[in-house]
Design a protein around this motif. Structure first.
Motif, mmCIF file in Angstrom:
data_model
loop_
_atom_site.group_PDB
_atom_site.id
_atom_site.type_symbol
_atom_site.label_atom_id
_atom_site.label_comp_id
_atom_site.label_asym_id
_atom_site.label_seq_id
_atom_site.Cartn_x
_atom_site.Cartn_y
_atom_site.Cartn_z
ATOM 1 N N TYR A 111 2.272 8.604 -0.930
ATOM 2 C CA TYR A 111 2.379 9.212 0.395
ATOM 3 C C TYR A 111 2.681 8.206 1.500
ATOM 4 C CZ TYR A 111 0.525 12.883 -2.448
ATOM 5 O OH TYR A 111 0.365 13.786 -3.462
ATOM 6 N N THR A 112 2.923 6.957 1.093
ATOM 7 C CA THR A 112 3.408 5.935 2.036
ATOM 8 C C THR A 112 4.673 5.272 1.502
ATOM 9 O OG1 THR A 112 2.001 4.236 1.024
ATOM 10 C CG2 THR A 112 1.073 5.449 2.896
ATOM 11 N N ASP A 113 5.241 5.821 0.446
ATOM 12 C CA ASP A 113 6.449 5.302 -0.207
ATOM 13 C C ASP A 113 6.229 3.954 -0.883
ATOM 14 O OD1 ASP A 113 7.687 7.601 0.655
ATOM 15 O OD2 ASP A 113 8.717 6.654 2.339
ATOM 16 N N MET A 114 4.977 3.505 -1.002
ATOM 17 C CA MET A 114 4.680 2.262 -1.702
ATOM 18 C C MET A 114 4.931 2.391 -3.204
ATOM 19 S SD MET A 114 3.721 -0.914 -1.636
ATOM 20 C CE MET A 114 2.936 -1.329 -0.072
ATOM 21 N N HIS A 115 4.978 3.625 -3.726
ATOM 22 C CA HIS A 115 5.200 3.814 -5.160
ATOM 23 C C HIS A 115 6.539 3.246 -5.611
ATOM 24 C CE1 HIS A 115 7.362 7.197 -3.386
ATOM 25 N NE2 HIS A 115 7.995 7.354 -4.542
ATOM 26 N N VAL A 116 7.512 3.152 -4.699
ATOM 27 C CA VAL A 116 8.814 2.580 -5.049
ATOM 28 C C VAL A 116 8.652 1.097 -5.358
ATOM 29 C CG1 VAL A 116 11.181 2.187 -4.283
ATOM 30 C CG2 VAL A 116 9.991 4.282 -3.610
ATOM 31 N N PHE A 117 7.917 0.389 -4.519
ATOM 32 C CA PHE A 117 7.642 -1.027 -4.770
ATOM 33 C C PHE A 117 6.807 -1.196 -6.034
ATOM 34 C CE2 PHE A 117 4.951 -4.786 -4.454
ATOM 35 C CZ PHE A 117 5.864 -5.787 -4.157
ATOM 36 N N ALA A 118 5.813 -0.334 -6.230
ATOM 37 C CA ALA A 118 4.934 -0.429 -7.391
ATOM 38 C C ALA A 118 5.718 -0.305 -8.690
ATOM 39 C CB ALA A 118 3.853 0.646 -7.315
ATOM 40 N N ALA A 119 6.706 0.590 -8.710
ATOM 41 C CA ALA A 119 7.515 0.761 -9.913
ATOM 42 C C ALA A 119 8.410 -0.447 -10.170
ATOM 43 C CB ALA A 119 8.364 2.024 -9.793
ATOM 44 N N ALA A 120 8.899 -1.062 -9.101
ATOM 45 C CA ALA A 120 9.804 -2.205 -9.243
ATOM 46 C C ALA A 120 9.064 -3.500 -9.551
ATOM 47 C CB ALA A 120 10.636 -2.363 -7.969
ATOM 48 N N HIS A 121 7.860 -3.639 -8.992
ATOM 49 C CA HIS A 121 7.114 -4.896 -9.126
ATOM 50 C C HIS A 121 5.647 -4.611 -9.453
ATOM 51 C CE1 HIS A 121 10.660 -6.786 -7.392
ATOM 52 N NE2 HIS A 121 10.583 -5.944 -6.366
ATOM 53 N N PRO A 122 5.354 -4.037 -10.600
ATOM 54 C CA PRO A 122 3.970 -3.643 -10.904
ATOM 55 C C PRO A 122 2.989 -4.805 -10.922
ATOM 56 C CG PRO A 122 5.373 -3.517 -12.865
ATOM 57 C CD PRO A 122 6.281 -3.703 -11.697
ATOM 58 N N GLU A 123 3.469 -5.984 -11.248
ATOM 59 C CA GLU A 123 2.575 -7.149 -11.302
ATOM 60 C C GLU A 123 2.171 -7.642 -9.916
ATOM 61 O OE1 GLU A 123 6.605 -8.765 -10.553
ATOM 62 O OE2 GLU A 123 5.781 -7.111 -11.759
ATOM 63 N N ARG A 124 2.844 -7.155 -8.883
ATOM 64 C CA ARG A 124 2.524 -7.562 -7.511
ATOM 65 C C ARG A 124 2.064 -6.374 -6.671
ATOM 66 N NH1 ARG A 124 7.546 -10.060 -5.255
ATOM 67 N NH2 ARG A 124 8.674 -9.697 -7.216
ATOM 68 N N TYR A 125 1.622 -5.330 -7.330
ATOM 69 C CA TYR A 125 1.133 -4.129 -6.660
ATOM 70 C C TYR A 125 -0.364 -3.977 -6.925
ATOM 71 C CZ TYR A 125 0.013 0.805 -6.119
ATOM 72 O OH TYR A 125 -0.600 1.976 -5.783
ATOM 73 N N PHE A 126 -1.120 -3.667 -5.851
ATOM 74 C CA PHE A 126 -2.569 -3.596 -5.957
ATOM 75 C C PHE A 126 -3.076 -2.288 -5.357
ATOM 76 C CE2 PHE A 126 -1.233 -7.972 -5.798
ATOM 77 C CZ PHE A 126 -1.933 -8.557 -6.848
ATOM 78 N N GLU A 127 -3.703 -1.463 -6.183
ATOM 79 C CA GLU A 127 -4.326 -0.214 -5.744
ATOM 80 C C GLU A 127 -5.777 -0.525 -5.377
ATOM 81 O OE1 GLU A 127 -5.504 2.651 -4.329
ATOM 82 O OE2 GLU A 127 -3.614 3.355 -5.197
ATOM 83 N N MET A 128 -6.096 -0.373 -4.085
ATOM 84 C CA MET A 128 -7.402 -0.780 -3.584
ATOM 85 C C MET A 128 -8.396 0.378 -3.491
ATOM 86 S SD MET A 128 -6.562 -3.899 -3.325
ATOM 87 C CE MET A 128 -8.091 -4.569 -2.675
ATOM 88 N N GLY A 129 -7.950 1.596 -3.817
ATOM 89 C CA GLY A 129 -8.839 2.740 -3.683
ATOM 90 C C GLY A 129 -9.030 3.113 -2.217
ATOM 91 N N MET A 130 -9.886 4.107 -1.987
ATOM 92 C CA MET A 130 -10.119 4.564 -0.615
ATOM 93 C C MET A 130 -11.060 3.613 0.097
ATOM 94 S SD MET A 130 -10.161 8.721 -0.863
ATOM 95 C CE MET A 130 -11.066 8.871 -2.383
ATOM 96 N N ALA A 131 -10.546 2.411 0.384
ATOM 97 C CA ALA A 131 -11.350 1.338 0.988
ATOM 98 C C ALA A 131 -10.440 0.529 1.905
ATOM 99 C CB ALA A 131 -11.967 0.463 -0.103
ATOM 100 N N GLU A 132 -10.119 1.104 3.063
ATOM 101 C CA GLU A 132 -9.144 0.485 3.969
ATOM 102 C C GLU A 132 -9.601 -0.862 4.492
ATOM 103 O OE1 GLU A 132 -8.622 4.802 3.650
ATOM 104 O OE2 GLU A 132 -10.347 3.595 4.325
ATOM 105 N N GLN A 133 -10.882 -1.000 4.785
ATOM 106 C CA GLN A 133 -11.379 -2.279 5.275
ATOM 107 C C GLN A 133 -11.237 -3.359 4.211
ATOM 108 O OE1 GLN A 133 -15.268 -0.784 6.184
ATOM 109 N NE2 GLN A 133 -14.783 -0.400 8.331
ATOM 110 N N LEU A 134 -11.582 -3.016 2.989
ATOM 111 C CA LEU A 134 -11.421 -3.948 1.872
ATOM 112 C C LEU A 134 -9.958 -4.314 1.695
ATOM 113 C CD1 LEU A 134 -12.432 -5.424 -0.688
ATOM 114 C CD2 LEU A 134 -12.169 -3.252 -1.915
ATOM 115 N N MET A 135 -9.086 -3.334 1.807
ATOM 116 C CA MET A 135 -7.658 -3.602 1.635
ATOM 117 C C MET A 135 -7.152 -4.614 2.654
ATOM 118 S SD MET A 135 -4.404 -0.983 1.871
ATOM 119 C CE MET A 135 -4.666 -0.690 3.634
ATOM 120 N N VAL A 136 -7.530 -4.445 3.923
ATOM 121 C CA VAL A 136 -7.071 -5.369 4.959
ATOM 122 C C VAL A 136 -7.658 -6.757 4.726
ATOM 123 C CG1 VAL A 136 -7.093 -5.874 7.431
ATOM 124 C CG2 VAL A 136 -6.706 -3.540 6.646
ATOM 125 N N GLY A 137 -8.929 -6.818 4.340
ATOM 126 C CA GLY A 137 -9.535 -8.111 4.051
ATOM 127 C C GLY A 137 -8.870 -8.803 2.879
#
Length: 346
Positions: free
Chosen positions: A69-95
């Protein structure tokens, strides 16, 4: 987030909703912002980030359970080794993104605008902005780009972030802007916040002699009768309104596009407003703390007495409903812009 994930975010709720939920109503609540006849590009952010990742191995992508829902899935498919799913934890993601930037990576982190600003402000401020780390927050559903009510409508995101030192704020008008902002953001010192247009994104600026530049406002369309300073999707609406005004009412509207809201190009904007033309601002944001007040402040600092008519969202929590209906109700539709300009010129 995938369609099978159980969550309270708007789009996933739609995909996981019982069959009794009217499909037409759901689709209208997340409708494309493109006006009829305007061509679109699918997921320009995701494709631009994937292309940047091909050229620069430092680029990494993170999301807080909102990849699709942010179009990040396109990057994830192209570069799975550099894609990180952080879960519903926005503060953790920014940190985490700040930590990655501190060791030389170039992170792009996506979520919805309401979560990036209301939930993760302190982390963006102290983990990224204060040490001037290149953390790029790309936030979907800015302003009134969803019909799911105040929990998902980030009508005040720019107002929240404008006071943060060393933060660059982008408000792209279309796919052309989005594609240019991605590599530009990666090259900057310090953090960036982009008000993402996602999914099927209008493509209109390529009709004009326009090139995106960080920190620069551009006169996309000249006009002698009135001038409108706009940003984000409202630049598309202003350009379409200008076409209608010219063809149907012999009114020539100049459109000045501000793809960068901070730092703000005061010199260009003030020069365009310091004329005898009737002046407007147009923004997909509350009129409190956004483009209108930025423009007003620039005029006052230069001692220029000029009335500027704001086109923007009211200082209130907005209704839920079908997105096109809401744009009509709150004055963001193309016809609303036409009507406001004609009303001021009468």
């Amino acid at each position: 987030m995938t369609a099978t994930t159980t969550t309270t975010t708007a789009d996933a709720t739609t995909s996981a909703a019982p069959e009794a939920v009217p499909v037409k109503r759901s689709a209208a609540m997340i409708a494309s912002i493109a006006d009829p006849g305007v061509p679109t590009t699918s997921a320009p952010f995701g494709h631009a980030l994937a292309a940047l990742g091909e050229r620069d191995q430092r680029v990494v992508g993170l999301t807080a359970d909102l990849s699709k829902y942010t179009d990040m899935h396109v990057f994830a498919a192209a570069h799975p080794e550099r894609y990180f799913e952080m879960g519903m934890a926005e503060q953790l993601m920014v940190g985490a993104a700040a930590g990655m930037a501190a060791v030389g990576l170039v992170p792009f982190a996506t979520t919805y605008s309401v979560f990036a600003t209301r939930r993760a402000y302190d982390f963006l401020c102290l983990d990224a902005a204060e040490p001037r780390l290149n953390v790029n927050i790309v936030a979907a559903l800015p302003g009134l780009t969803t019909g799911y009510g105040p929990s998902h409508q980030a009508t005040e995101d720019v107002a929240i972030l404008r006071g943060m030192p060393d933060l660059t704020i982008f408000d792209p008008a279309d796919a052309l802007d989005v594609e240019a902002i991605v590599p530009a953001a990666a090259a900057l010192e310090g953090p960036t916040y982009t008000r993402l247009l996602r999914g099927q994104v209008p493509r209109i600026l390529d009709r004009y002699d326009y090139t995106f530049e960080v920190g620069k406002a551009k006169v996309v369309r000249p006009g002698d009768d009135a001038v409108i300073v706009s940003s984000g999707l409202m630049t598309m609406r202003a350009l379409l309104a200008a076409d209608t005004l010219s063809a149907d009412h012999s009114v020539e509207l100049s459109v000045v596009h501000c793809a960068t809201l901070k730092p703000f190009d005061e010199a260009t904007v003030v020069a365009q407003l310091d004329t005898d033309r009737t002046a407007f601002t147009a923004e997909n944001h509350t009129v409190v703390g956004g483009l209108f007040e930025t423009v007003a402040g620039a005029l006052v600092r230069r001692g220029i007495a000029k009335q500027v008519n704001p086109i923007g969202l009211p200082d209130e929590f907005l209704d839920a409903g079908a997105l096109p209906t809401l744009h009509d109700k709150y004055g963001l539709s193309t016809q609303s812009v036409v009507d406001r300009v004609l009303g001021a010129l009468r």
